[in-house]
Design a protein around this motif. Structure first.
Motif, mmCIF file in Angstrom:
data_model
loop_
_atom_site.group_PDB
_atom_site.id
_atom_site.type_symbol
_atom_site.label_atom_id
_atom_site.label_comp_id
_atom_site.label_asym_id
_atom_site.label_seq_id
_atom_site.Cartn_x
_atom_site.Cartn_y
_atom_site.Cartn_z
ATOM 1 N N ARG A 1 2.490 1.935 -3.393
ATOM 2 C CA ARG A 1 1.708 1.900 -4.624
ATOM 3 C C ARG A 1 1.661 3.226 -5.379
ATOM 4 O O ARG A 1 1.335 3.260 -6.552
ATOM 5 N N ASN A 2 2.006 4.334 -4.693
ATOM 6 C CA ASN A 2 2.051 5.605 -5.409
ATOM 7 C C ASN A 2 3.281 5.719 -6.330
ATOM 8 O O ASN A 2 3.370 6.650 -7.122
ATOM 9 N N ARG A 3 4.231 4.806 -6.151
ATOM 10 C CA ARG A 3 5.400 4.772 -7.035
ATOM 11 C C ARG A 3 5.701 3.321 -7.416
ATOM 12 O O ARG A 3 6.856 2.897 -7.368
ATOM 13 N N LYS B 1 8.406 2.425 -9.720
ATOM 14 C CA LYS B 1 9.765 2.714 -9.249
ATOM 15 C C LYS B 1 10.135 1.933 -7.996
ATOM 16 O O LYS B 1 11.052 2.304 -7.281
ATOM 17 N N ASP C 1 0.829 -1.208 0.000
ATOM 18 C CA ASP C 1 0.000 0.000 0.000
ATOM 19 C C ASP C 1 0.860 1.253 0.000
ATOM 20 O O ASP C 1 0.580 2.225 -0.685
#
Lengths: 96, 479
Positions: free
Chosen positions: A79-81, A84, A76
């Motif tokens: 998950r914004n990257r 990467k 979680d």
């Protein structure tokens, strides 16, 4: 007392604040930041000898037992990257 | 009969419990209202239409089966977009957080969900709370529903507009220097800035951590008291929350005000206050006299310095809090390989002029050689302000002031002069550095028909006193 902030001052502050500025922006901010700092100079008129701010309310020394608990899920958090991340870590370009 | 979206929370709960209406009908009414109003108002950044309807259906089914439901079961609400909400976008009104989807829920969201309230959407705001007009948001300007050429106030302007027009029955705003009270005043609703530490800040994207407060924005006083009962209280995830028990605020609304003392701050009715606003406050004073209160003139002699102290500390904390907006883990993703360039470009592209200005002034105020002159001096002035305020409460039960010296300005009226915009907040910013609670409630209208807000200020953890005074006024002027 009027506080003068030069365009060079603004560029120096921008470096400290990690913000990219255009020359045009630096000119505008020099004027505005100068006006703001001139305004806050008036704080010097208040007698604050021996005065110290402690806290808003009287709350102090909040302790708790140091007990391990589950934290956010690694998936979680990453998950914004997602593109990467690798093996549960975030990949960034080399710093050194 | 009223449209369902016009109901207060307390009214709607009665109709839901007696099964005269369903939550599905109520949520649908609010969603239709949103669809009708949003093209002109732009109060929302994100609307959770499908999940709200699904949740409403599920609650209606549970109710039909007679299952136990939470205290806010089936009530649609909105959150200012500074609150982290799991699996939903959270932007704080800033481009720098574009695309960010939160991995967790803010405590206030968790509490409301545990009472079966229904999140209908997330509302627009000035980025990170920087502003008093909701004109700075990266997601467009919010318009005042009462006069769309005017601002709704800020920074929780989307919440103010949404509650005013019925896009959800209440909203949770965030107040660092008036961000709940200013839009409440400009939109003609009730907004509470609670005592610092009364409501958990966990999951609220920080502006100034020693000022930030989480509070309800509602159509009336009773709704505000009800929502605070639910969201207040200690939270192990926010060490600054108080373990003082949370009173049942609704139970003291009817207490008589006979013999109570109302302090009128003379500095807050002087130069710069619109004559219509001043008249409204003088009328409110008469109402309190009729309610049996004694009026006492109070002086807060250092008010003139409060704005300067507020801003120096506020933007210093903001510059530190916003250091995490670096584009590495979340939000705006600028395509470059060099790490430092990435940070500088992310902030250059992602921050609006107001964000850049505040972060830079804050950086300057904290920098080597200047910290004593600006930040430390401002903290000392803050201690003086707190002494003044505590002294005032030795003589009176509450203080009464205008919330804002003016009513809602036209869009674009103040945007070229940031300092003028800052000075408009004189009566609200003075509250946060000392941590006391303050409530804005409607107190009439000006000659253009725009709402005027009056601010009641109480001692630390005196929300029950504020609600009592506000409710008595509200009922009296209704007569």
């Amino acid at each position: 007392m009027k506080k003068n902030i030069t365009v060079e001052d603004v560029k120096k502050i921008a470096i400290l604040a990690h913000i990219e500025l255009t020359d045009e922006e630096a000119i505008t901010y020099a004027k505005q930041i100068g006006a703001i700092l001139t305004y806050v100079e008036k704080l010097n008129e208040v007698d604050t000898k021996g005065v110290e701010f402690k806290s808003q309310t009287d709350l102090k020394n909040v302790f708790r037992e140091d007990i391990p608990k589950p934290s956010l899920d690694q998936k979680d958090v990453l998950r914004n990257r997602l593109s990467k991340s690798k093996g549960g870590s975030l990949v960034i370009s080399s710093v050194l | 009969m009223k449209n369902l979206y016009e109901l207060t929370v307390v009214e709607a709960l009665k109709l839901l419990e007696s099964r005269e209406i369903t939550s599905f009908e109520l949520v649908t009414s609010c969603l239709n209202r949103i669809e009708e109003m949003e093209p002109t108002i732009n109060a929302f950044i994100h609307i959770s239409k499908e999940s709200a309807l699904e949740q409403a259906k599920a609650i209606d089914e549970k109710r039909a089966k007679g299952e136990k439901l939470g205290r806010l079961a089936g009530i649609p609400y909105s959150l200012k977009d500074v609150y982290n909400t799991k699996d939903l976008p959270t932007t704080a009104g800033s481009k720098v957080l574009e695309g960010y989807v939160s991995p967790y829920d803010a405590t206030v969201q968790r509490k409301l969900q545990s009472k079966d309230a229904i999140l209908i959407g997330k509302t627009n705001c000035d980025p990170f709370g920087f502003g008093s007009s909701t004109e700075n948001s990266a997601y467009g300007i919010t318009h005042n529903p009462i006069d769309t050429e005017r601002v709704p106030g800020g920074s929780s302007g989307g919440s103010g507009a949404a509650v005013q027009y019925g896009g959800g029955l209440f909203s949770i705003g965030e107040d660092t220097g008036g961000s709940i009270r200013c839009p409440a005043s400009f939109c003609g609703i009730v907004g509470l800035k609670p005592t610092y530490g009364r409501v958990s800040r966990y999951g609220s994207i920080a502006y100034a951590s020693s000022y930030d407060t989480v509070g309800p924005m509602t159509k009336d006083v009773r709704d505000s008291a009800l929502i605070l009962e639910i969201i207040a209280g200690i939270d192990e995830l926010d060490a600054t929350t108080s373990n003082d028990p949370v009173p049942t605020y609704q139970s003291t609304l009817d207490t008589s005000l006979k013999g109570k003392r109302v302090g009128v701050v003379k500095e807050y009715l002087g130069e710069g206050v619109d004559s219509d606003v001043k008249d409204a406050i003088l009328k409110a004073i008469e109402v309190y006299k009729e309610l049996g209160c004694e009026i006492v003139e109070i002086s807060l002699p250092n008010t003139e310095y409060a704005i300067a102290a507020y801003y120096v500390i506020g933007i210093s904390e903001a510059s530190s809090n916003l250091a995490r907006m670096d584009g590495i883990r979340f939000g705006l993703d600028v395509n470059t390989n060099e790490w430092k360039e990435k940070i500088i470009k992310t902030r250059g592209e992602g921050f609006s002029p107001e964000e850049k200005r505040r972060v830079m002034v804050g950086t300057y105020a904290l920098s080597a050689g200047y910290a004593d002159k600006y930040y430390n001096k401002a903290q000392q002035v803050r201690a003086v302000l707190k002494q003044d305020m505590l002294k005032a409460f030795e003589n009176v039960d509450i203080l009464l002031t205008p919330t804002m010296p003016v009513t809602a300005p036209k869009i674009g009226e103040n945007t070229d002069d940031p300092l003028k915009m800052w000075l408009m907040d004189a009566f609200t910013v003075t509250i946060n550095p000392v941590g006391v609670p303050a409530l804005s409630i409607p107190a009439g209208k000006d000659s253009n028909g725009m709402p005027i807000g009056m601010q009641l200020i109480g001692p630390h953890f005196g929300e029950d006193i504020l609600y009592n005074f506000a409710y008595q006024y509200e009922q009296k002027v209704k007569e």
